[in-house]
Design a protein around this motif. Structure first.
Motif, PDB file in Angstrom:
ATOM      1  N   GLU A 172      13.257   1.938 -14.523  1.00 55.84           N
ATOM      2  CA  GLU A 172      13.055   3.317 -14.056  1.00 55.84           C
ATOM      3  C   GLU A 172      12.867   3.389 -12.542  1.00 55.84           C
ATOM      4  O   GLU A 172      12.641   4.460 -11.991  1.00 55.84           O
ATOM      5  CB  GLU A 172      11.832   3.924 -14.756  1.00 55.84           C
ATOM      6  N   ILE A 173      12.918   2.241 -11.890  1.00 55.02           N
ATOM      7  CA  ILE A 173      12.725   2.236 -10.433  1.00 55.02           C
ATOM      8  C   ILE A 173      14.009   1.757  -9.755  1.00 55.02           C
ATOM      9  O   ILE A 173      14.497   0.664 -10.050  1.00 55.02           O
ATOM     10  CB  ILE A 173      11.554   1.312 -10.034  1.00 55.02           C
ATOM     11  N   THR A 174      14.540   2.592  -8.864  1.00 51.91           N
ATOM     12  CA  THR A 174      15.755   2.191  -8.163  1.00 51.91           C
ATOM     13  C   THR A 174      15.418   1.501  -6.843  1.00 51.91           C
ATOM     14  O   THR A 174      14.318   1.655  -6.308  1.00 51.91           O
ATOM     15  CB  THR A 174      16.641   3.413  -7.827  1.00 51.91           C
ATOM     16  N   VAL A 175      16.391   0.770  -6.373  1.00 50.99           N
ATOM     17  CA  VAL A 175      16.269   0.124  -5.069  1.00 50.99           C
ATOM     18  C   VAL A 175      16.063   1.195  -3.996  1.00 50.99           C
ATOM     19  O   VAL A 175      15.270   1.024  -3.069  1.00 50.99           O
ATOM     20  CB  VAL A 175      17.542  -0.698  -4.768  1.00 50.99           C
ATOM     21  N   GLY A 176      16.739   2.317  -4.164  1.00 54.72           N
ATOM     22  CA  GLY A 176      16.609   3.411  -3.211  1.00 54.72           C
ATOM     23  C   GLY A 176      15.190   3.935  -3.112  1.00 54.72           C
ATOM     24  O   GLY A 176      14.700   4.236  -2.023  1.00 54.72           O
ATOM     25  N   MET A 177      14.514   4.032  -4.232  1.00 61.24           N
ATOM     26  CA  MET A 177      13.118   4.501  -4.221  1.00 61.24           C
ATOM     27  C   MET A 177      12.264   3.582  -3.363  1.00 61.24           C
ATOM     28  O   MET A 177      11.466   4.037  -2.549  1.00 61.24           O
ATOM     29  CB  MET A 177      12.550   4.515  -5.649  1.00 61.24           C
ATOM     30  N   ILE A 178      12.433   2.288  -3.558  1.00 59.60           N
ATOM     31  CA  ILE A 178      11.644   1.308  -2.813  1.00 59.60           C
ATOM     32  C   ILE A 178      11.978   1.365  -1.326  1.00 59.60           C
ATOM     33  O   ILE A 178      11.087   1.458  -0.470  1.00 59.60           O
ATOM     34  CB  ILE A 178      11.919  -0.120  -3.351  1.00 59.60           C
ATOM     35  N   LEU A 179      13.259   1.333  -1.015  1.00 60.09           N
ATOM     36  CA  LEU A 179      13.665   1.313   0.394  1.00 60.09           C
ATOM     37  C   LEU A 179      13.238   2.587   1.114  1.00 60.09           C
ATOM     38  O   LEU A 179      12.755   2.533   2.245  1.00 60.09           O
ATOM     39  CB  LEU A 179      15.180   1.115   0.509  1.00 60.09           C
ATOM     40  N   ALA A 202       0.845  -1.203   0.000  1.00 55.62           N
ATOM     41  CA  ALA A 202       0.000   0.000   0.000  1.00 55.62           C
ATOM     42  C   ALA A 202       0.876   1.248   0.000  1.00 55.62           C
ATOM     43  O   ALA A 202       0.587   2.232  -0.690  1.00 55.62           O
ATOM     44  CB  ALA A 202      -0.924  -0.011   1.209  1.00 55.62           C
ATOM     45  N   LYS A 203       1.965   1.194   0.766  1.00 54.00           N
ATOM     46  CA  LYS A 203       2.890   2.331   0.802  1.00 54.00           C
ATOM     47  C   LYS A 203       3.506   2.575  -0.570  1.00 54.00           C
ATOM     48  O   LYS A 203       3.617   3.709  -1.025  1.00 54.00           O
ATOM     49  CB  LYS A 203       4.028   2.070   1.805  1.00 54.00           C
ATOM     50  N   LEU A 204       3.892   1.492  -1.217  1.00 52.49           N
ATOM     51  CA  LEU A 204       4.508   1.624  -2.539  1.00 52.49           C
ATOM     52  C   LEU A 204       3.504   2.159  -3.563  1.00 52.49           C
ATOM     53  O   LEU A 204       3.846   2.919  -4.453  1.00 52.49           O
ATOM     54  CB  LEU A 204       5.071   0.276  -2.994  1.00 52.49           C
ATOM     55  N   ARG A 205       2.263   1.762  -3.391  1.00 52.52           N
ATOM     56  CA  ARG A 205       1.231   2.236  -4.312  1.00 52.52           C
ATOM     57  C   ARG A 205       0.985   3.732  -4.110  1.00 52.52           C
ATOM     58  O   ARG A 205       0.924   4.507  -5.061  1.00 52.52           O
ATOM     59  CB  ARG A 205      -0.079   1.473  -4.065  1.00 52.52           C
ATOM     60  N   LYS A 206       0.893   4.136  -2.835  1.00 50.18           N
ATOM     61  CA  LYS A 206       0.633   5.547  -2.541  1.00 50.18           C
ATOM     62  C   LYS A 206       1.756   6.441  -3.048  1.00 50.18           C
ATOM     63  O   LYS A 206       1.547   7.605  -3.331  1.00 50.18           O
ATOM     64  CB  LYS A 206       0.434   5.744  -1.037  1.00 50.18           C
ATOM     65  N   GLN A 207       2.949   5.881  -3.149  1.00 53.39           N
ATOM     66  CA  GLN A 207       4.057   6.681  -3.641  1.00 53.39           C
ATOM     67  C   GLN A 207       4.258   6.504  -5.145  1.00 53.39           C
ATOM     68  O   GLN A 207       5.256   6.967  -5.705  1.00 53.39           O
ATOM     69  CB  GLN A 207       5.331   6.334  -2.855  1.00 53.39           C
ATOM     70  N   GLY A 208       3.329   5.797  -5.752  1.00 53.49           N
ATOM     71  CA  GLY A 208       3.317   5.741  -7.214  1.00 53.49           C
ATOM     72  C   GLY A 208       4.222   4.723  -7.878  1.00 53.49           C
ATOM     73  O   GLY A 208       4.415   4.782  -9.082  1.00 53.49           O
ATOM     74  N   TYR A 209       4.747   3.786  -7.116  1.00 51.14           N
ATOM     75  CA  TYR A 209       5.651   2.817  -7.722  1.00 51.14           C
ATOM     76  C   TYR A 209       4.930   1.593  -8.259  1.00 51.14           C
ATOM     77  O   TYR A 209       5.414   0.928  -9.151  1.00 51.14           O
ATOM     78  CB  TYR A 209       6.735   2.396  -6.727  1.00 51.14           C
ATOM     79  N   ILE A 210       3.790   1.272  -7.654  1.00 46.68           N
ATOM     80  CA  ILE A 210       3.046   0.122  -8.161  1.00 46.68           C
ATOM     81  C   ILE A 210       1.574   0.483  -8.374  1.00 46.68           C
ATOM     82  O   ILE A 210       1.075   1.454  -7.810  1.00 46.68           O
ATOM     83  CB  ILE A 210       3.148  -1.103  -7.217  1.00 46.68           C
ATOM     84  N   GLU A 211       0.921  -0.315  -9.210  1.00 46.42           N
ATOM     85  CA  GLU A 211      -0.498  -0.139  -9.477  1.00 46.42           C
ATOM     86  C   GLU A 211      -1.223  -1.418  -9.126  1.00 46.42           C
ATOM     87  O   GLU A 211      -0.609  -2.478  -9.060  1.00 46.42           O
ATOM     88  CB  GLU A 211      -0.722   0.149 -10.967  1.00 46.42           C
ATOM     89  N   THR A 212      -2.511  -1.284  -8.924  1.00 43.86           N
ATOM     90  CA  THR A 212      -3.262  -2.473  -8.543  1.00 43.86           C
ATOM     91  C   THR A 212      -4.467  -2.675  -9.456  1.00 43.86           C
ATOM     92  O   THR A 212      -4.969  -1.731 -10.069  1.00 43.86           O
ATOM     93  CB  THR A 212      -3.792  -2.353  -7.103  1.00 43.86           C
TER      94      THR A 212
END
Lengths: 142, 142
Positions: free
Chosen positions: A73-80, A47-57
């Motif tokens: 286009e997505i770095t490990v840093g963005m996720i962490l 849910a956190k990743l979705r709210k920050q725009g990295y994943i869709e559902t």
DNA sequence: TAATAGTTGACAATTTTACTAGGGTATACT
DNA sequence: AGTATACCCTAGTAAAATTGTCAACTATTA
């Protein structure tokens, strides 16, 4: 231990989505059972990743999660960072003011550590992980 | 935030002892008031450093703490590990076995992060911090 | 022997972590 | 339309980690 399960689980899940990029949504159940992570807990991380725009559902039958952007286009840093917050080794670097001069000597160290970490996580993309993985898999198959 | 107060406070205290290296023991009170750290708490941190052989103590009047070795022989990594334990970003690197192949892709990342951190903390000595500090102090005096 | 200073162990408040529980909502398939 | 599937959201919670506090004790020195 620097990363909590938030970062570790979340990165594993993001990697899984990267592996399946372009192949439709992956359900929560699939990920949580594959990596042996609590379903409800992982849900909160995603849910956190979705709210920050990295994943869709996609909701409903055959729904699930998918990357909102290309793995390249997505770095490990963005996720962490989305999961763990800013990866600073010390308050000193994220607000706390150093009044006493001598403290700044330790600050220099913390800055260096931070640079070392950022250098890795900001220059590694999910796409790199996928490539790396397929290499390892090919080796193992020989 | 990667380092807890253990590592941050402890490194500051160790740095203070390095500044005063060769000038007799520094009392707990001196350090704790200078850096605004709880006396009893700091005491626990210094006890850890003592047990691991990095500092020595002198009891009684005019007693206090002092480095057990030259500042040039103690790395930041030694201090941080003594206080925080091993600086690994994940269990994966310190015991946990990876059964599922795909998890190893995240493992590669964790290894890189660990290397980045170790590279900094194992190559910086307390003596370097002292030198760095006197440089900064000189600049400020101009 | 009084004052200083480190030693030790118990304990306690607070925060974070790692979940669990459960109702709500959207979608697809029959 | 009905139902199963799957995400959505909020609240609670036990355990652990963090961040200390307190008090009694021992050693040293003036």
């Amino acid at each position: 231990m620097i990363l909590s399960t938030k970062g570790r689980y979340g990165l594993k899940a993001a990697f899984e989505l990267a592996l399946n990029y372009g192949g439709g949504p992956v359900s929560l159940k699939t990920i949580s059972s594959k990596y042996n992570i609590s379903e409800n807990y992982l849900e909160q991380l995603l849910a956190k990743l979705r709210k920050q725009g990295y994943i869709e559902t996609v909701r409903g039958v055959n729904g699930g999660y998918m990357l909102a952007r290309k793995p390249e286009e997505i770095t490990v840093g963005m996720i962490l960072r989305a999961l763990e917050g800013e990866m600073t080794p010390s308050d000193c670097l994220s607000g706390e003011v150093c009044t006493r001069e001598s403290i700044c000597a330790t600050r220099v160290i913390f800055e260096k550590i931070e640079m070392g970490i950022n250098n890795v996580i900001d220059n590694t993309y999910l796409g790199d992980m996928v490539k790396q993985n397929s290499k390892v898999m090919q080796e193992a198959a020989k």
